[in-house]
Design a protein around this motif. Structure first.
Motif, PDB file in Angstrom:
ATOM      1  N   TRP A 102       0.836  -1.192   0.000  1.00 50.47           N
ATOM      2  CA  TRP A 102       0.000   0.000   0.000  1.00 50.47           C
ATOM      3  C   TRP A 102       0.881   1.255   0.000  1.00 50.47           C
ATOM      4  CZ3 TRP A 102      -1.736  -4.549   1.789  1.00 50.47           C
ATOM      5  CH2 TRP A 102      -3.067  -4.892   1.525  1.00 50.47           C
ATOM      6  N   LEU A 103       1.918   1.231   0.831  1.00 43.02           N
ATOM      7  CA  LEU A 103       2.811   2.384   0.928  1.00 43.02           C
ATOM      8  C   LEU A 103       3.507   2.658  -0.398  1.00 43.02           C
ATOM      9  CD1 LEU A 103       3.970   4.450   2.969  1.00 43.02           C
ATOM     10  CD2 LEU A 103       5.837   2.857   3.377  1.00 43.02           C
ATOM     11  N   ILE A 104       3.867   1.596  -1.116  1.00 46.99           N
ATOM     12  CA  ILE A 104       4.561   1.743  -2.396  1.00 46.99           C
ATOM     13  C   ILE A 104       3.579   2.065  -3.524  1.00 46.99           C
ATOM     14  CG2 ILE A 104       5.913   0.505  -4.131  1.00 46.99           C
ATOM     15  CD1 ILE A 104       7.275  -1.001  -1.874  1.00 46.99           C
ATOM     16  N   ASP A 105       2.462   1.335  -3.578  1.00 44.39           N
ATOM     17  CA  ASP A 105       1.520   1.503  -4.689  1.00 44.39           C
ATOM     18  C   ASP A 105       0.919   2.904  -4.749  1.00 44.39           C
ATOM     19  OD1 ASP A 105       1.963  -1.075  -5.471  1.00 44.39           O
ATOM     20  OD2 ASP A 105       0.148  -1.890  -4.575  1.00 44.39           O
ATOM     21  N   ASP A 127      13.000   9.060   1.257  1.00 42.67           N
ATOM     22  CA  ASP A 127      13.206  10.002   0.159  1.00 42.67           C
ATOM     23  C   ASP A 127      12.197   9.732  -0.959  1.00 42.67           C
ATOM     24  OD1 ASP A 127      14.137  11.818  -1.649  1.00 42.67           O
ATOM     25  OD2 ASP A 127      16.241  11.263  -1.450  1.00 42.67           O
ATOM     26  N   VAL A 128      10.972  10.181  -0.738  1.00 45.77           N
ATOM     27  CA  VAL A 128       9.893   9.948  -1.693  1.00 45.77           C
ATOM     28  C   VAL A 128      10.179  10.634  -3.023  1.00 45.77           C
ATOM     29  CG1 VAL A 128       7.438  10.332  -2.153  1.00 45.77           C
ATOM     30  CG2 VAL A 128       8.184   9.609   0.123  1.00 45.77           C
ATOM     31  N   LYS A 135      11.042   6.351 -10.806  1.00 41.89           N
ATOM     32  CA  LYS A 135      10.010   5.348 -11.067  1.00 41.89           C
ATOM     33  C   LYS A 135       9.849   5.036 -12.551  1.00 41.89           C
ATOM     34  CE  LYS A 135       5.270   4.140  -9.835  1.00 41.89           C
ATOM     35  NZ  LYS A 135       4.054   4.549  -9.078  1.00 41.89           N
ATOM     36  N   SER A 136       9.876   6.041 -13.405  1.00 37.54           N
ATOM     37  CA  SER A 136       9.629   5.814 -14.826  1.00 37.54           C
ATOM     38  C   SER A 136      10.826   5.236 -15.556  1.00 37.54           C
ATOM     39  CB  SER A 136       9.213   7.130 -15.497  1.00 37.54           C
ATOM     40  OG  SER A 136      10.239   8.100 -15.343  1.00 37.54           O
ATOM     41  N   LEU A 144      13.783  -1.499  -5.609  1.00 37.49           N
ATOM     42  CA  LEU A 144      14.552  -0.398  -5.045  1.00 37.49           C
ATOM     43  C   LEU A 144      13.786   0.278  -3.914  1.00 37.49           C
ATOM     44  CD1 LEU A 144      17.055   1.443  -5.200  1.00 37.49           C
ATOM     45  CD2 LEU A 144      15.840   2.808  -6.906  1.00 37.49           C
ATOM     46  N   ALA A 145      12.478   0.460  -4.104  1.00 39.79           N
ATOM     47  CA  ALA A 145      11.649   1.065  -3.063  1.00 39.79           C
ATOM     48  C   ALA A 145      11.600   0.185  -1.821  1.00 39.79           C
ATOM     49  CB  ALA A 145      10.240   1.315  -3.600  1.00 39.79           C
TER      50      ALA A 145
END
Length: 329
Positions: A102-105, A127-128, A135-136, A144-145
């Motif tokens: 959930w935190l990643i999605d 580090d969001v 991400k892209s 990695l996340a």
């Protein structure tokens, strides 16, 4: 002969939802446990964060205790509370569920996401911005996340030992982490032994050796173009996993021991690598035995004597690379 003993334990249940609290009260009463209420069974209605000081005051500093923090998502148990537990109760263990997927999605640079993240207490260290920027372009972005979350959870808990595994659900597409936090290596080892023994709905995502959570760009398949033999999506606790674990450690352990020219005690070696491997202490000892039999490693007893038979490795034994190199023709 085993000496019998009586475990004197207290149980504290905390439930925020009133209907759930009443159901728990009714269920325990139906089990005939009412006479134990307010003696060794305590039911508290309210939020964990608001009841924590009361719980800590009830537990003496020297007593062992286990906190089972089964949160619905990832923001109901702030890491400030986890640090407070270990500061005031150094012998505590914490088993925490964490809704990683959930935190990643839903990771996004939005006020709603930042508000949820702030409740966890990791908004200043995760580090969001960097993760979203990559991400892209990074096909392995989710991995990695996950590695970044491993680092953050370990650093923000202040626990010396950290063991995360995935709860694999056949019904849901998303997974939880089951995180075990403690300050004692034996507590960590017992938890890991359970995963290997039960072989149920748990797995971990990472390699089988002693660097299972370390993201190394030099070994990233998408950077080098070379596949990592130990980077499979899911790593289960079966016999194949055990063999791969022993094979990996046979390669990696000498590299770690090489950093200590005079040798290193097994207890210290375990302390160094426990947080970075799915292996139990027994697996590590088995790998050491194999290395010793192959004359790739020396095992010294308490008085410096070299062990000829390495079928048993003790915590006080010193491990070192052979003083005289061997060559195979």
């Amino acid at each position: 002969m085993r000496v019998p003993f009586t475990l004197q334990a207290e149980y504290i249940f905390i439930e925020k939802n009133l209907s759930n609290y009443e159901h728990l009260n009714q269920y325990l009463s139906e089990q005939g446990l009412t006479p134990r209420f307010d003696k060794d069974i305590h039911l508290l209605h309210g939020e964990f964060t608001q009841k924590l000081d009361e719980i800590i005051a009830r537990i003496k500093r020297s007593r062992r205790c286990i906190f089972l923090l089964d949160q619905y998502g990832y923001s109901e148990v702030p890491f400030g509370d986890i640090r407070a537990i270990f500061h005031k109760l150094p012998n505590a263990e914490i088993i925490l569920t964490f809704a990683t997927d959930w935190l990643i999605d839903y990771m996004a640079n939005t006020p709603e996401y930042w508000k949820a993240l702030q409740r966890t207490g990791i908004d200043q260290v995760l580090d969001v911005g960097r993760l979203l920027a990559e991400k892209s372009d990074n096909k392995d972005w989710r991995r990695l996340a996950q590695f970044e979350l491993h680092r953050v959870i370990k650093s923000q808990s202040n626990a010396k030992h950290y063991t995360p595994f995935f709860i694999v659900s056949k019904e849901a597409n998303r997974t939880f982490w089951l995180v075990h936090l403690s300050n004692h290596p034996r507590a960590r080892d017992v938890m890991t032994e359970l995963h290997w023994r039960l072989k149920n709905h748990f797995a971990h995502y990472g390699g089988p050796g002693i660097r299972m959570f370390g993201y190394d760009p030099a070994k990233d398949e998408h950077v080098t173009g070379v596949a990592d033999l130990f980077s499979e999506t899911e790593y289960s606790f079966d016999e194949t996993a055990k063999n791969r674990t022993l094979q990996s450690m046979a390669v990696e352990l000498p590299e770690v021991i090489h950093q200590s020219p005079d040798g290193i005690q097994f207890s210290e070696l375990y302390r160094l690598i426990a947080n970075t491997t799915p292996a139990t202490s027994q697996h590590i000892k088995e790998a050491i035995t194999r290395l010793s039999d192959a004359k790739e490693l020396e095992i010294l007893g308490p008085n410096g004597e070299r062990r000829r038979k390495a079928n048993r490795v003790s915590n006080a034994d010193v491990l070192r690379l052979p003083q005289q190199k061997t060559f195979t023709f």
